[in-house]
Design an enzyme around this catalytic site. Sequence first.
Site, mmCIF file in Angstrom:
data_model
loop_
_atom_site.group_PDB
_atom_site.id
_atom_site.type_symbol
_atom_site.label_atom_id
_atom_site.label_comp_id
_atom_site.label_asym_id
_atom_site.label_seq_id
_atom_site.Cartn_x
_atom_site.Cartn_y
_atom_site.Cartn_z
ATOM 1 N N ARG A 168 0.846 -1.213 0.000
ATOM 2 C CA ARG A 168 0.000 0.000 0.000
ATOM 3 C C ARG A 168 0.871 1.248 0.000
ATOM 4 O O ARG A 168 0.531 2.268 0.624
ATOM 5 C CB ARG A 168 -0.912 -0.001 1.199
ATOM 6 C CG ARG A 168 -0.179 -0.221 2.518
ATOM 7 C CD ARG A 168 -1.078 0.104 3.632
ATOM 8 N NE ARG A 168 -0.543 -0.395 4.877
ATOM 9 C CZ ARG A 168 -1.100 -0.171 6.033
ATOM 10 N NH1 ARG A 168 -2.197 0.527 6.080
ATOM 11 N NH2 ARG A 168 -0.586 -0.651 7.123
ATOM 12 N N ASP A 200 -6.449 -3.791 0.600
ATOM 13 C CA ASP A 200 -7.030 -2.814 -0.344
ATOM 14 C C ASP A 200 -6.035 -1.725 -0.739
ATOM 15 O O ASP A 200 -6.364 -0.829 -1.519
ATOM 16 C CB ASP A 200 -8.279 -2.175 0.280
ATOM 17 C CG ASP A 200 -8.011 -1.645 1.689
ATOM 18 O OD1 ASP A 200 -6.839 -1.304 1.980
ATOM 19 O OD2 ASP A 200 -8.954 -1.587 2.497
ATOM 20 N N GLY A 201 -4.833 -1.773 -0.174
ATOM 21 C CA GLY A 201 -3.817 -0.794 -0.576
ATOM 22 C C GLY A 201 -3.957 0.561 0.104
ATOM 23 O O GLY A 201 -3.203 1.482 -0.187
ATOM 24 N N ARG A 258 6.250 9.814 2.972
ATOM 25 C CA ARG A 258 7.305 9.474 3.926
ATOM 26 C C ARG A 258 8.660 9.605 3.227
ATOM 27 O O ARG A 258 8.796 9.269 2.049
ATOM 28 C CB ARG A 258 7.121 8.030 4.415
ATOM 29 C CG ARG A 258 5.718 7.759 4.938
ATOM 30 C CD ARG A 258 5.603 6.366 5.512
ATOM 31 N NE ARG A 258 5.864 5.309 4.537
ATOM 32 C CZ ARG A 258 5.976 4.007 4.868
ATOM 33 N NH1 ARG A 258 5.873 3.631 6.125
ATOM 34 N NH2 ARG A 258 6.194 3.098 3.927
ATOM 35 N N ARG A 265 14.946 -2.796 3.300
ATOM 36 C CA ARG A 265 14.768 -3.416 4.616
ATOM 37 C C ARG A 265 15.558 -4.715 4.679
ATOM 38 O O ARG A 265 16.006 -5.219 3.645
ATOM 39 C CB ARG A 265 13.276 -3.792 4.796
ATOM 40 C CG ARG A 265 12.353 -2.615 4.663
ATOM 41 C CD ARG A 265 11.141 -2.973 3.789
ATOM 42 N NE ARG A 265 10.406 -1.743 3.446
ATOM 43 C CZ ARG A 265 9.428 -1.244 4.169
ATOM 44 N NH1 ARG A 265 8.989 -1.909 5.213
ATOM 45 N NH2 ARG A 265 8.854 -0.106 3.838
ATOM 46 N N ASP A 335 10.704 -7.268 8.074
ATOM 47 C CA ASP A 335 10.341 -6.406 6.937
ATOM 48 C C ASP A 335 10.168 -4.959 7.396
ATOM 49 O O ASP A 335 10.113 -4.056 6.567
ATOM 50 C CB ASP A 335 9.065 -6.896 6.245
ATOM 51 C CG ASP A 335 7.914 -7.079 7.216
ATOM 52 O OD1 ASP A 335 8.066 -7.889 8.155
ATOM 53 O OD2 ASP A 335 6.874 -6.419 7.055
ATOM 54 N N ASP A 345 7.825 2.380 9.449
ATOM 55 C CA ASP A 345 6.552 1.656 9.497
ATOM 56 C C ASP A 345 5.906 1.728 10.876
ATOM 57 O O ASP A 345 5.706 0.721 11.562
ATOM 58 C CB ASP A 345 6.748 0.190 9.047
ATOM 59 C CG ASP A 345 6.942 0.094 7.540
ATOM 60 O OD1 ASP A 345 7.111 1.161 6.900
ATOM 61 O OD2 ASP A 345 6.937 -1.018 6.996
HETATM 62 P P1 AMP Z 1 2.873 -3.358 7.968
HETATM 63 O O1 AMP Z 1 2.480 -4.196 9.134
HETATM 64 O O2 AMP Z 1 2.041 -2.118 7.813
HETATM 65 O O3 AMP Z 1 4.323 -3.046 7.968
HETATM 66 O O4 AMP Z 1 2.551 -4.224 6.663
HETATM 67 C C1 AMP Z 1 2.977 -5.556 6.465
HETATM 68 C C2 AMP Z 1 2.733 -5.966 5.052
HETATM 69 O O5 AMP Z 1 1.337 -5.943 4.764
HETATM 70 C C3 AMP Z 1 3.371 -5.077 4.003
HETATM 71 O O6 AMP Z 1 3.720 -5.874 2.906
HETATM 72 C C4 AMP Z 1 2.257 -4.123 3.635
HETATM 73 O O7 AMP Z 1 2.425 -3.576 2.373
HETATM 74 C C5 AMP Z 1 1.060 -5.053 3.685
HETATM 75 N N1 AMP Z 1 -0.195 -4.323 3.974
HETATM 76 C C6 AMP Z 1 -0.586 -3.812 5.156
HETATM 77 N N2 AMP Z 1 -1.787 -3.219 5.025
HETATM 78 C C7 AMP Z 1 -2.167 -3.357 3.745
HETATM 79 C C8 AMP Z 1 -3.316 -2.968 2.989
HETATM 80 N N3 AMP Z 1 -4.319 -2.299 3.530
HETATM 81 N N4 AMP Z 1 -3.333 -3.279 1.692
HETATM 82 C C9 AMP Z 1 -2.332 -3.953 1.112
HETATM 83 N N5 AMP Z 1 -1.235 -4.366 1.756
HETATM 84 C C10 AMP Z 1 -1.146 -4.070 3.063
HETATM 85 MG MG MG Z 2 5.809 -2.729 7.060
#
Ligand code: AMP
Ligand code: MG
Length: 580
Positions: A168, A200-201, A258, A265, A335, A345
């Site tokens: 996203r 949903d991105g 950002r 990473r 990650d 993040d």
């Molecule tokens: P995060 O916990 O925010 O660091 O995200 C972990 C992984 O999930 C990363 O690959 C993000 O891009 C993916 N991700 C988190 N939320 C969404 C979302 N709403 N739509 C698509 N990918 C997501």
């Molecule tokens: Mg992340």
Amino acid sequence: MMSRTPRTSMLLIGLVLLFATQLRSESEQVCTSSSCSKDVDDLRYLYDKLTGAVQPDLLPFDEWNFTLPGRLPVYFPIEAETKNYVRRVQNVVFSPVRPTPFETTCRLAAVSDDALETVLDIDSSSVWNDDFLNFASGNRIRMGSNPLSHRYGGHQFGHWAGQLGDGRAVLLGEYQNRKGEHWELNLKGSGPTPYSRRGDGRAVLRSSIREFLASEAMYYLGIPTSRAASLVICDDEVIRAELDDSPPKLEKTATVIRLAESWFRIGSFQILAEQEEFALIRSLADFIIEHHFSAISQNSSDKYLAFFEKVVENVAEVTAKWMAVGFAHGVWNSDNTNILSITIDYGPYAFMDRYDPGFVPNTSDDEGRYSYENQPQVGLFNLNQLHAALASLISDVKKSQRILNNYFQIYERKYRYLMNQKLGFEGSDEKDEQLHEKLLEMMHAVGADFTMTFRELSEIALTDLAKENFPEDFWSLPKVVELGDWSEWLKSYIARLLRGGSYSDTARQKRMQEVNPRYVLRNYMAHRAITQANNGHYSEIDFLLSVLKKPFERQEAADARDYARRPPSWAAKLKVSCSS
Ligand code: AMP
Ligand code: MG
């Protein structure tokens, strides 16, 4: 910006010099008012600018652009597929993707003037218009820019999660600023990408406000972090269950620009290692070493080992800094571990209120894997993942293992140094650790506030402290002082200050106030800003940003809103989760 040939520059400089001489001789003859000296100053400034002695002015946004084509798309392979659908990607580091425009109204809710100006050279007064809004929402792509999503993997909650990637977020482009620094602009909340999996991105309003504010707050606390340039809030809604056990509901969406010098990473290496894409691992390491670890010679035979060693040191350092400020990241997966070891993040993080080493900020984290006290251990876990991913580049495993084995020692040294600073000690003493631990133990016993206990200790003279003569507004330290062990601790504390040669109480207080913040972004403060923003009012975001910009300075406006006081009773009930 227009380019200027050397000859035109010389001509201009000549003209300016002529004017400057003329003006000076005129001013010597007739000028008596201060306005004349201002003219001379202006002209000198212009002269210095033309000769490169001062940096160029900030750019209005309509004159700003990315540095094109950027280093990343030139250096790394980019996936040929341009259609935007979820897929497994191989043998590339990036996939092309365009942000998905929002369908409803978006508004620019906040910007960080400082990030815009000092990182991007953009005049912050020039961004309150549709042009910038379209840029910062991802609704329009700037000419020449080719947005990319990054392919990475990672361990989440200790388990290999396979391909993750920018699900996203997109890399909008790169910018080399007037200081010569390269920055990558990453737009979060920009819509689906090949890495969105089932998501949903989008990012919701609450998590975007939290990320925007935390990024800047950490920067001003002196902790390595990504920055945030802008926050856009849109009426498009997505469904989220805010907590694991709460009913799903519609929430407003948002985007944040950002900024980081690199968004790679540990997971960037991990996905390549898992897929045995060894040539790419080498290119990625070479690129990172060349551009971000320039002290390491590209020709050195053990450059990958030196790179690994530096990352180990950086992770130890950033973890120590988190611990010293009472920060828990909440979801420090591999990650989410930036290769430059900056904090990135921001999700279910928190600055702890009551000191509790087992504090877990993320309500989805049932086992407390990412508790405050586990962070040093988690840092090592993430470094182990990097170690494994770099195996094809590091032949001397004995040495790399020794580097890993040193991690805790480096961490401990940095942490002890920071704790010494927090207590106002100069130099180090073998009994310092005992003093740190005993104070924390007492703070834990009474649930004293992490931030304010240290701050109050820095705001009181030792004679008053000894007499328990506290200012009226102290609310944390007095609780600790009630404990039976306190007077013994105080005696040892004063003895230590004297041993370090710190006789002046004023100097001690000054030193301590420079490292112990009076204001941190507590969950309840962010929550207030979020509630108001949900109702279309964004001023609290700006207010908090202005307070958090000077965390070490007492601010009347912040005190008037009780931001250095005991958090309201409802604050303890606030919960944050991974859902964002
Ligand atoms: P995060 O916990 O925010 O660091 O995200 C972990 C992984 O999930 C990363 O690959 C993000 O891009 C993916 N991700 C988190 N939320 C969404 C979302 N709403 N739509 C698509 N990918 C997501
Ligand atoms: Mg992340």
